[in-house]
Design an enzyme around this catalytic site. Structure first.
Site, short mmCIF file in Angstrom:
data_model
loop_
_atom_site.label_atom_id
_atom_site.label_comp_id
_atom_site.label_asym_id
_atom_site.label_seq_id
_atom_site.Cartn_x
_atom_site.Cartn_y
_atom_site.Cartn_z
N GLU A 2 52.24 117.62 89.81
CA GLU A 2 51.83 116.25 89.45
C GLU A 2 50.31 116.10 89.42
O GLU A 2 49.70 115.75 90.43
CB GLU A 2 52.43 115.22 90.42
CG GLU A 2 52.06 113.79 90.06
CD GLU A 2 52.67 112.74 90.97
OE1 GLU A 2 52.32 111.56 90.81
OE2 GLU A 2 53.48 113.09 91.85
N LYS B 131 54.88 116.77 86.13
CA LYS B 131 54.93 115.31 86.28
C LYS B 131 53.53 114.74 86.03
O LYS B 131 52.76 114.53 86.95
CB LYS B 131 55.43 114.92 87.68
CG LYS B 131 55.49 113.39 87.88
CD LYS B 131 56.04 112.99 89.24
CE LYS B 131 56.01 111.48 89.40
NZ LYS B 131 56.63 111.02 90.66
#
Length: 347
Positions: free
Chosen positions: A186, A228
């Site tokens: 992420e 992500k």
């Protein structure tokens, strides 16, 4: 003589199967990994005290929503939540697994400021990660999440910030895979600011390029991970906001340049967008049917906000709150196919 530790073929197959299941068509990931200070802020908006029991009840309400498994493939849990159980004594990880939902765990330890930068940050948590992953796997987790934060500003992101965050993301991912845990990577580019869409495009490309350079250097199996990222959008204070179709075009353009086709899926974060706008953007991207990866979602507030407001901390509102959560998940499930519409939204 040195020995190279490698992820074996059996483990690679398991990682790949889990990663593909996490981005199964029509489904996405519920991010329910808010730290205690963060969920306190959420509870403060509905005047509910953030006690351990209130947090436990709220998460049980989310996880036991009837039919949620139709649109949710995985749930990211916080350390406290992974150790909790429903009122009947069933561990949350088993409740999710029994529904066919994959339990995951947030493993980073938050942000620390990088010296000699303009308040840029790097994420902590590599120390002791291997041992923590052993425990989390025993508790039922099959994937993990690590969040890095990238800022857009004057001379930002700096090369130092990009280097440190890419290295820690890749190191975390390699450790996860050695333990049979699928890593969610992420690199969140913050929406805060007045930057233009074009400025965000440049930041997204240099960030993704550096992250994948480091992932490959550290021999991370790309087929056994999930990305992500943020969507490519203007800053929230930019006077020139754009249509969801333009956001979709810009995002796909940059990701085609920088994200290898070997990655099974991209599960976008909502990053401060409203619930409906996050769904609209995802839907617009999935109008493109010729992409090498699944385009999914991994939303926290954008899935939970309406549900939280419906709950209001009252047990009597549990059924209504679950219906609201299911509806939001269903809307995003439709957006996975590019089939979200005002009719579905207003059902």
């Amino acid at each position: 003589m040195t020995t190279t530790i490698q992820v074996n073929d059996t483990l690679i197959k398991e990682l790949e199967e889990t990663a593909r299941a996490m981005v199964a068509p029509g489904k996405g990931i519920l991010a329910a990994d808010e730290s205690n200070p963060t969920i306190k802020k959420r509870f403060d908006t509905i005047n509910v005290e953030s006690t351990e029991e209130n947090r436990r009840f709220y998460r049980e309400m989310l996880f036991t929503t009837p039919g949620i498994e139709d649109h949710i493939s995985g749930v990211i849990l916080f350390d406290e939540t992974l150790r909790q159980s429903a009122e009947n004594g069933t561990p949350f990880s088993k409740i999710l697994s029994d529904k066919g939902i994959i339990p995951g765990i947030k493993v980073d330890k938050g942000l620390t400021t990088i010296p000699n930068t303009m308040d840029e940050t790097v994420t902590q948590g590599l120390d002791g990660l291997s041992e923590r992953l052993d425990e989390y796997r025993a508790l039922g987790a099959r994937f993990a999440k690590w969040r890095a934060v990238i800022q857009i500003g004057t001379h930002q992101p700096s090369q130092l910030s990009l280097a440190l965050n890419a290295h820690s993301l890749a190191r975390y991912a390699a450790i996860c895979q050695s333990k049979g845990i699928v890593p969610i990577i992420e690199p969140e580019i913050l929406i805060n600011g007045s930057h233009t869409l074009e400025r965000c495009e440049r930041a997204a490309q240099v960030t993704l390029d550096r992250v994948f350079e480091e992932l490959i250097l550290q021999r991370v199996v790309l087929e056994g991970m999930i990305l992500k990222p943020s969507m490519v959008t203007p800053g929230d204070k930019c006077p020139e906001q754009v249509d969801p179709k333009i956001v979709a075009q810009s995002t796909i353009k940059i990701f085609k340049r920088s994200v290898p086709a070997a990655v099974p899926g991209i599960a976008f974060l909502s990053g401060g967008q409203s619930s409906k706008l996050a769904t609209l953007h995802l839907n617009a991207m999935n109008k493109d049917k010729h992409l090498p990866w699944e385009l999914s979602f991994s939303y926290g507030r954008a899935l939970q906000e309406d549900c939280l407001a419906a709950w209001k901390g009252e047990r009597a509102n549990k059924g209504m709150a679950q219906k609201v959560l299911f509806h939001r998940a269903k809307c995003n499930g439709a957006a996975r196919f590019g089939e979200y519409s005002s009719e579905i939204e207003n059902q």
